[in-house]
Design a protein around this motif. Sequence first.
Motif: not given
Length: 108
Positions: A63-65, A68-69, A71, A91, A94, A96, A99
């Motif tokens: 997981f990283c920013e 997470s974006g 789609r 996820h 969730f 974190k 993913v």
Amino acid sequence: MNEKVVFQKCSVVKDGIGNHRNEWSEDYCCFATIGGEGLASSRETEFAGTVVEDVGMTVTVRFCEKVSGIRSVSHRILFRGEIYDIVNVDHLNFKKKCVKFTCRKVRR
């Protein structure tokens, strides 16, 4: 996590005479764990009167920013020179940590 994968993002670009077309560009590159590739997730389907193999796999990344974006409608995955459409993004409750992406190989 021992396999390198590239996430590509789709964007719409306009050419010199105003036509719109989709263009794929590299969005994120990382190492992942590949699972379910081959016999466990492949099946045969009929496409245009011929029987073809429908290959699927799962890709698990940390997981990283940036991850997470990602789609399923705007991204795809490149793995060992093959293109895979993202079918599902999980996820994993969730937490974190990771993913998980469920993918299907694109027929060309």
